[in-house]
Design a protein around this motif. Structure first.
Motif, PDB file in Angstrom:
ATOM      1  N   GLN A  29       0.823  -1.206   0.000  1.00  0.00           N
ATOM      2  CA  GLN A  29       0.000   0.000   0.000  1.00  0.00           C
ATOM      3  C   GLN A  29       0.860   1.260   0.000  1.00  0.00           C
ATOM      4  OE1 GLN A  29      -2.270   0.508   3.612  1.00  0.00           O
ATOM      5  NE2 GLN A  29      -2.375   2.687   3.075  1.00  0.00           N
ATOM      6  N   LEU A  30       1.964   1.235   0.759  1.00  0.00           N
ATOM      7  CA  LEU A  30       2.856   2.395   0.811  1.00  0.00           C
ATOM      8  C   LEU A  30       3.778   2.448  -0.396  1.00  0.00           C
ATOM      9  CD1 LEU A  30       3.897   2.281   4.574  1.00  0.00           C
ATOM     10  CD2 LEU A  30       2.402   3.957   3.508  1.00  0.00           C
ATOM     11  N   ASN A  31       3.863   1.324  -1.121  1.00  0.00           N
ATOM     12  CA  ASN A  31       4.730   1.228  -2.292  1.00  0.00           C
ATOM     13  C   ASN A  31       6.192   1.525  -1.946  1.00  0.00           C
ATOM     14  OD1 ASN A  31       5.394   0.786  -4.938  1.00  0.00           O
ATOM     15  ND2 ASN A  31       4.996   2.906  -5.567  1.00  0.00           N
ATOM     16  N   ILE A  32       6.666   0.864  -0.878  1.00  0.00           N
ATOM     17  CA  ILE A  32       8.062   1.040  -0.482  1.00  0.00           C
ATOM     18  C   ILE A  32       8.657  -0.314  -0.108  1.00  0.00           C
ATOM     19  CG2 ILE A  32       7.939   3.406   0.385  1.00  0.00           C
ATOM     20  CD1 ILE A  32       7.650   2.180   3.204  1.00  0.00           C
ATOM     21  N   ARG A  34      11.004  -2.505   2.677  1.00  0.00           N
ATOM     22  CA  ARG A  34      11.104  -2.544   4.132  1.00  0.00           C
ATOM     23  C   ARG A  34      12.140  -1.564   4.690  1.00  0.00           C
ATOM     24  NH1 ARG A  34       9.319  -7.020   7.383  1.00  0.00           N
ATOM     25  NH2 ARG A  34       8.506  -7.980   5.519  1.00  0.00           N
ATOM     26  N   GLN A  36      13.034   1.264   3.813  1.00  0.00           N
ATOM     27  CA  GLN A  36      12.714   2.692   3.774  1.00  0.00           C
ATOM     28  C   GLN A  36      11.902   3.151   4.976  1.00  0.00           C
ATOM     29  OE1 GLN A  36      11.353   2.273  -0.500  1.00  0.00           O
ATOM     30  NE2 GLN A  36      11.859   4.437  -0.453  1.00  0.00           N
ATOM     31  N   LEU A  37      11.394   2.199   5.757  1.00  0.00           N
ATOM     32  CA  LEU A  37      10.573   2.557   6.911  1.00  0.00           C
ATOM     33  C   LEU A  37      11.407   3.250   7.987  1.00  0.00           C
ATOM     34  CD1 LEU A  37       8.482  -0.691   7.340  1.00  0.00           C
ATOM     35  CD2 LEU A  37       7.558   1.561   6.824  1.00  0.00           C
TER      36      LEU A  37
END
Ligand SMILES: [Mg+2]
Ligand SMILES: [Zn+2]
Ligand SMILES: [Zn+2]
Ligand SMILES: [Zn+2]
Lengths: 84, 921
Positions: A29-32, A34, A36-37
C-alpha cells in the motif's frame, strides 16, 4: 518488583505488531521496501513490553503505532524493528 | 576559457592508502630537509623539489611541464627509517589488536560465530541501516572478540593489550613497537576483516602503520616572500623539515648500530613529529610550536572547525556579483523593490546572450561602455565574453571597436538596471524570510533602501544595519526566485500562518488617524492623502457642512479595499468589555467591512500590522499575493498621507499629569511602603503566617513583591486616567504602533520593583544592597523598589538598582543569542537533507521515510489559517452571510482568545527591537 507497563501510560501511543500478511499489505500500500521505513530499536521500552505480549518480536518485523496528532487528530505510522 | 571533460560522479569510495600506492603516485622521493639553495632555486630531492609542482611564476613543473596556474601539483614521498603509528587510526588499531590473536592473527571468534555475525551484518544492511548503525554493530562484534582469553583457532593465550595515550600500545605492560604492531596486523587474514567493518580490498590494517609518508604538493603549502626578501615557509613544510631531520638521524643511528636506547628515543621523536604533522591538537601531546610560541597549523587544523576547510571554504564561500552596504528606509518604494546605489549598480552585472534578436540592443549597450554619461542612470557593459570563451574588459577606449566586432553567440555582462531580480539578505539568516527576492530600483546616494513593511522579516532597523545583495546570473534562477522568493510571496509566514510583513510604527499611527472615530478631511487634505496612491478620481464628498465639502476617513480608506470584501474583527484598541456591543462600540473598536466598505471600527495594528494584521491576512489569503502587495503598498501610503496631513508628534510632556494625580500616586506609594514595613515587622515579631510550601523568608518576599507590584500597577492606573486617547503616546501604545501602556506608566507613574532572577535585589554588601541602608533592612527602598518615574527622575540608590535590573536583561540577551545560534546550527545539520516528495512524504537523501505525511496532516503551514487547514467560521460566513454567522461565531470566540494570546507572544519577545538598541547596531 512490580513491573511497569509503559503501554498503559496515557502519554505512550498504541503499539501493535503487524502480522506477516499485514506487513506485505502495508508495504504494498505504501509502495516502499522494508528498509525505507522509519526505525524502532529492539531496546525501546514499548518494544520490550510488546515482547511480553507477542511471540516472534524480532528485527525486521514492523510495528504499527497509532498516536494522537496535534494537526491531524490521529495518525498511523509504521516502524521497522532493528537491532539495538 | 577551455573546459575539461566533464564526468558525473557515480559514487565515492573511502579507503586506506598503501605504502605501494604512496610510492607509485609519488613524483619524487624527498631526502633532504633543505628547501632552497643559495641560488634561490628549489633543491632537487628537497621539500620544494620542482617535481612536486611550481609556485613561482615563470618556472615549469618538472613532472608535467606546465606553469604555475596550470599545474595542479604532484605528491612526493618520504621513506621512513622505521614504521610509525598513524594517530588518526589509533582507535581502529586498538580494536584490531584486541580482537585478534597475538600469535596466529585470526579474529578471536569461532568460524561459526564469524559466519553468524556476517549474516547479522548483511541482514542489518538489508534493513536499511546507515553508516552509524553499521559502525555500532561492528564495534559490538570487536568488543565480543576482545573478551576471549584463548584463541579458538590456535589455542594461544591472549594477553591484555592496553593503549597508553596517545600512541603507545602495551601487551601485559610490555611495550609494542610499531614494527611489532605492523607484523601482527599483517597476519590478520582478509576473510576475518569484513566482520570488523573493514573491506580488505580498500583497506589492509597494516596500512594504518606508516612506512612511507606522502609529501603534499608545494601548491598545498606555498612559501611566501616577505617585503624584506626573506622566505617564510608554510607550517606543513616546517613540520616536514622536522620529520626529515629526525628520520635521517634515526636511519644513521640504526645503521651505525647505536645503543638501543638512542634508537628508541629517536624513533619516539619521529612518532611525535608525524603525529603532530597530522594533528597538532592530539590529547596527551604538547603541540608543536613556532619560535614565536604560536602552535603550528597542521593537517587536521586546516580542516576542522569554523575556520576549517569544510565550514569556511566548502559549505560557505565568498561570492562574486554581491554587494553590501548600509540600509535606509524608503516608504515610497513598493515592498517588492530594493533601492540600489548607482555606484553598486555599475559594478554588479547580469549576463545575457547575444542572439539575432538581441544583437542590436547588445551593440548599443556595449557602445555605452562601462560608465555611460547622462543625468539619468542607464546600464553600460563591463565585460564581453566571446564565443571562444575569451573575456574582454570593455573600457572607454575600446568600447566602439568591441561593439563593432560583437558577434552572435557572445555573452554581454550588462550593468544592473531597474526591474532586475536580486536576492536581498540580512544576517543572521534565521528563517527563509531572511533572504528574499526584490526588484531593483537604481537610485542615487550610497545606501540600499527598502519599504518599512519588510523590516520585521529581516529584523532590520536603520541604526547602522548593513545588508547583502546578490545578483542572479541565470534565467532559471531568476524565474525561481521570482516565483518563490519574492517579497510578496512571503507575506504569510510558514511559522504561524499569518503575515510577517505588514505595517509598523507610522503606518499604524496613520491608519489610526485616518479611521478612528471617522474624522472629516477637506478636499485639499483628501486629495493630498489620495495622491499617494494611484487612484485617479476623488469620490463624491461624504458630507457638506456650511457649503464646504468633506470626506470621511473611513470612506477614503475603503477606496483601497477589494469591492467584495466582507469581514469583522476587533481592533487593537478594543477595551475587551464584558459584553461587546460590536457595531455600536463606543470606542470604535469593532471593525466591520461589508462589500468593501469600512462601516465601523478603527484600522490599527490588528488590521494592517505585521504579525497581527487580520485584514492584511485575509486579503493575502483570499485575493492572492499580487492583491496583498498592492493593498499593503496602498494602505501604508494612504496612512502616511493621513499622518502627514494631520501631523503627529510625541514628547516627554505627553506624560505630564496634574499635581493632584502626582500627590495621589505619592500617597498610594507611601501606603504600599507602609504595608511592606508592616509585613517586615510581622516577620520580625514572628507573626507572619508562612504560605504553604514556603519558608518564612520566602513568604515575606512573595508578599512584598505582590504588594509592590500592585503599587506600580495602581500608579500606572492613576496616571492613565489623565492620559486619554487624545494623547499621542497613548494613541501609539493603544493602536499598537509603538510602546506599551506599561512604558507610559513607568514614565508618568512609577518604575516599580527591580528584580534579578525574579527576586527583589539582595546582593551587594553584607546583609544589605548598598551602604545607604542598615544591615538586614527588608523594607521596600532597601531592596530595589523604584518609586520614582522616568520623568520625575531617580534617586542615586534607585538608579543603581535600576542598573542592576537592566544588566540582567543585557546578559540574558547575550546568552540567548549565542545559545540560539548554536541551536540553529544543530537543527540545520539535522534537517538539511530532508525534503517533501510528491506524495506528501518527508524523506531523507537515503530515501528513508521521516514522516508519512508532512506535518501529519499534509498542510503547508504558510497556506494554513493560523495552523488549521480550513477555518470553518470563514466557510460558514461565505455560505450563510455575515449576520447569521455572527451569533454562531460569538459562541466559538473562546478559540479566538487562544489565537490572540499566541499572537501576542510573538511580537513581544523575539521581535522587540528595544533589545538591539543598546548594542552596536
Ligand atoms: Mg540595528
Ligand atoms: Zn606539474
Ligand atoms: Zn590464534
Ligand atoms: Zn469593544
Amino acid at each position: 518488583m512490580a513491573r511497569f507497563n509503559v503501554l498503559e501510560h496515557q502519554m505512550v501511543p498504541e503499539h501493535y505488531l503487524l502480522s506477516l500478511e499485514e506487513e506485505k499489505e502495508v508495504l504494498k500500500q505504501l509502495n516502499i521496501t522494508r528498509d525505507q521505513l522509519p526505525k524502532l530499536r529492539m531496546s525501546d521500552p514499548a518494544v520490550r513490553i510488546l515482547r511480553r505480549i507477542e511471540t516472534d518480536v524480532k528485527e525486521g518485523r514492523i510495528v504499527r503505532i497509532i498516536r494522537e496528532s496535534q494537526t491531524a487528530g490521529q495518525t498511523i505510522i509504521y516502524r521497522l524493528l532493528i537491532r539495538g | 576559457m577551455t573546459r575539461g571533460i566533464s564526468k558525473t560522479i557515480d559514487s565515492i569510495k573511502f579507503g586506506l592508502i598503501s605504502p605501494d600506492e604512496i610510492r607509485k603516485m609519488s613524483a619524487t622521493k624527498v631526502i633532504t630537509a633543505d628547501t632552497y639553495g643559495d641560488d634561490g632555486f628549489p633543491i632537487e630531492l628537497g621539500l620544494m623539489d620542482p617535481h612536486m609542482g611550481v609556485i613561482e611564476p615563470g618556472l615549469r613543473c618538472k613532472t608535467c611541464g606546465k606553469r604555475v596556474e596550470e599545474c595542479p601539483g604532484h605528491f612526493g614521498h618520504i621513506d621512513l627509517a622505521m614504521p610509525v603509528v598513524h594517530v588518526g587510526f589509533i582507535k581502529d588499531i586498538k580494536k584490531l589488536l584486541q580482537g585478534t590473536c597475538g600469535s596466529c592473527g585470526r579474529l578471536l571468534l569461532t568460524n561459526e560465530e564469524i559466519k553468524e555475525y556476517m549474516e547479522l551484518i548483511s541482514k542489518t544492511k538489508e534493513l536499511g541501516a546507515d553508516a552509524i548503525d553499521m559502525s555500532v554493530l561492528t564495534k559490538d562484534i570487536a568488543k565480543d572478540a576482545a573478551t576471549r582469553r584463548i584463541c579458538p583457532h590456535c589455542g594461544a593465550e591472549q594477553l591484555k593489550i592496553t593503549l597508553d595515550k596517545p600512541t603507545t600500545f602495551r601487551e601485559a605492560g610490555h611495550k609494542l613497537t610499531p614494527k611489532e604492531i605492523r607484523e601482527r596486523l599483517e597476519r590478520i587474514p582478509d576473510g576475518d576483516l569484513p566482520a570488523l567493518g573493514i573491506n580488505p580490498k580498500t583497506a589492509r590494517p597494516e596500512w594504518m602503520i606508516l612506512t612511507s609518508l606522502p609529501v603534499p604538493p608545494v601548491t598545498v603549502r606555498p612559501s611566501i616572500t616577505l617585503e624584506s626578501g626573506d622566505r617564510s615557509e608554510d607550517d606543513l613544510t616546517h613540520k616536514l623539515v622536522d620529520i626529515l631531520r629526525i628520520n635521517q638521524r634515526l636511519r644513521e643511528n640504526r645503521d651505525a648500530g647505536s645503543p638501543q636506547l638512542i634508537v628508541e628515543d629517536l624513533w619516539e621523536l619521529l612518532q611525535y613529529h608525524i603525529s603532530t604533522y597530522f594533528d597538532n591538537q592530539t590529547a596527551g601531546i604538547p603541540p608543536a610550536r613556532h619560535r614565536s610560541g604560536r602552535p603550528l597549523k597542521t593537517l587536521v587544523q586546516r580542516l576542522k572547525g569554523k575556520e576549517g576547510r569544510f565550514r569556511s571554504n566548502l559549505s560557505g564561500k565568498r561570492v562574486n556579483f554581491s554587494a553590501r552596504t548600509v540600509i535606509s528606509p524608503d516608504p515610497i518604494l513598493s515592498i517588492n523593490q530594493v533601492g540600489v546605489p548607482e555606484a553598486a549598480s555599475r559594478e554588479l552585472t547580469v549576463p545575457f546572450r547575444v542572439t539575432a534578436n538581441t544583437i542590436d540592443l547588445a551593440k548599443e549597450m556595449v557602445r555605452r561602455g562601462p560608465s555611460p554619461e547622462g543625468v539619468k542612470y542607464i546600464p553600460g557593459v563591463n565585460y564581453v565574453i566571446r564565443p571562444d570563451g575569451r573575456r574582454i574588459k570593455v573600457t572607454e577606449r575600446n568600447r566602439e571597436t568591441v561593439s563593432e566586432n560583437l558577434t552572435i553567440g557572445s555573452t554581454v555582462e550588462r550593468q544592473l538596471m531597474d526591474g532586475d531580480i536580486v536576492l536581498f539578505n540580512r544576517q543572521p539568516s534565521l528563517h527563509r524570510m531572511s533572504m528574499m527576492a526584490h526588484e531593483v530600483r537604481v537610485m542615487p546616494h550610497k545606501t540600499f533602501r527598502f519599504n518599512l513593511c519588510v523590516c520585521p522579516p529581516y529584523n532590520a532597523d536603520f541604526d547602522g544595519d548593513e545588508m547583502n545583495l546578490h545578483v542572479l546570473q541565470s534565467e532559471e534562477a531568476r524565474a525561481e526566485a521570482k516565483i518563490i522568493m519574492r517579497v510578496q510571496e512571503n507575506i504569510l509566514s510558514p511559522r504561524f500562518g499569518g503575515p510577517v510583513i505588514g505595517g509598523i510604527h507610522d503606518h499604524i499611527s496613520g491608519a489610526f488617524m485616518l479611521t478612528y472615530k471617522n474624522p472629516l478631511f477637506t478636499e485639499d487634505e483628501s486629495v493630498r492623502i489620495l495622491s499617494k496612491v494611484k487612484l485617479l478620481d476623488l469620490p463624491e464628498p461624504s458630507e457638506i457642512i456650511d457649503g464646504v465639502e468633506y470626506w470621511r476617513g473611513k470612506e477614503l480608506f475603503s477606496l483601497i479595499l477589494p469591492n467584495d470584501l466582507n469581514m469583522s474583527f476587533r481592533s487593537s484598541i478594543c477595551e475587551k468589555c464584558d459584553v461587546c456591543t460590536r457595531e455600536k462600540c463606543e470606542y470604535d473598536a469593532y471593525v466591520r467591512i461589508k462589500e468593501g466598505k469600512l462601516l465601523v471600527g478603527t484600522i490599527d495594528e490588528n488590521a494592517i500590522g505585521a504579525f497581527k494584521g487580520k485584514l492584511l491576512d485575509k486579503i493575502a489569503r483570499d485575493y492572492g499575493s499580487d492583491a496583498a502587495r498592492e493593498f499593503l503598498d496602498q494602505a501604508t501610503q494612504i496612512a502616511l498621507g493621513a499622518i502627514m496631513v494631520r501631523g503627529f508628534t510625541t514628547g516627554i510632556d505627553d506624560e505630564d499629569i496634574p499635581k493632584e494625580a502626582q500627590n495621589k500616586i505619592e500617597a498610594m506609594l507611601e501606603d504600599a511602603k507602609k504595608e511592606v514595613d508592616d509585613l517586615v515587622q510581622a516577620y520580625h515579631d514572628g507573626l507572619l503566617e508562612p504560605m504553604p510550601g514556603r519558608s518564612l523568608e520566602e513568604t515575606l518576599e512573595v508578599r512584598a513583591m505582590s504588594v509592590l507590584g500592585r503599587a506600580r500597577d495602581e500608579a500606572g492606573q492613576i496616571a492613565g486616567q489623565f492620559l486619554g486617547m487624545d494623547n499621542a503616546a497613548v494613541r501609539m501604545a493603544r493602536s499598537g504602533a509603538r510602546g506599551s501602556m506599561l512604558n507610559l506608566s513607568q514614565m508618568a507613574g512609577s518604575i516599580g520593583q527591580q528584580a534579578v532572577r525574579g527576586e527583589r535585589l539582595s546582593r551587594g554588601y553584607w546583609g544589605r544592597t548598598l551602604p545607604h541602608f542598615k544591615e538586614g533592612d527588608l523594607g521596600s527602598e532597601a531592596k530595589g523598589f523604584v518609586k520614582n518615574s522616568y520623568k520625575s527622575g531617580l534617586e542615586p540608590t534607585e538608579f543603581f538598582f535600576h542598573s542592576m535590573g537592566g544588566r540582567e536583561g543585557l546578559v540574558d540577551t547575550a546568552v540567548r543569542t549565542s545559545r540560539s545560534g548554536y541551536m540553529q546550527r544543530r537543527l540545520i545539520n539535522a534537517l538539511e537533507d530532508l525534503k517533501v516528495i510528491k506524495n506528501g512524504r518527508v524523506v531523507n537523501t537515503a530515501g528513508t521515510i521521516i514522516q508519512f505525511l508532512y506535518g501529519e496532516d499534509g498542510t503547508d503551514p504558510s497556506r494554513s489559517v493560523q495552523g488549521d487547514a480550513v477555518r470553518v467560521d470563514d466557510v460558514l460566513r461565505e455560505v450563510l452571510g455575515d449576520e447569521v454567522t455572527d451569533e454562531m461565531i460569538e459562541l466559538s470566540m473562546a478559540g479566538y482568545g487562544t489565537y490572540d494570546r499566541d499572537m501576542e507572544s510573538f511580537d513581544t519577545d523575539e521581535f522587540d527591537i528595544e533589545n538591539d538598541e543598546e548594542g552596536g547596531d
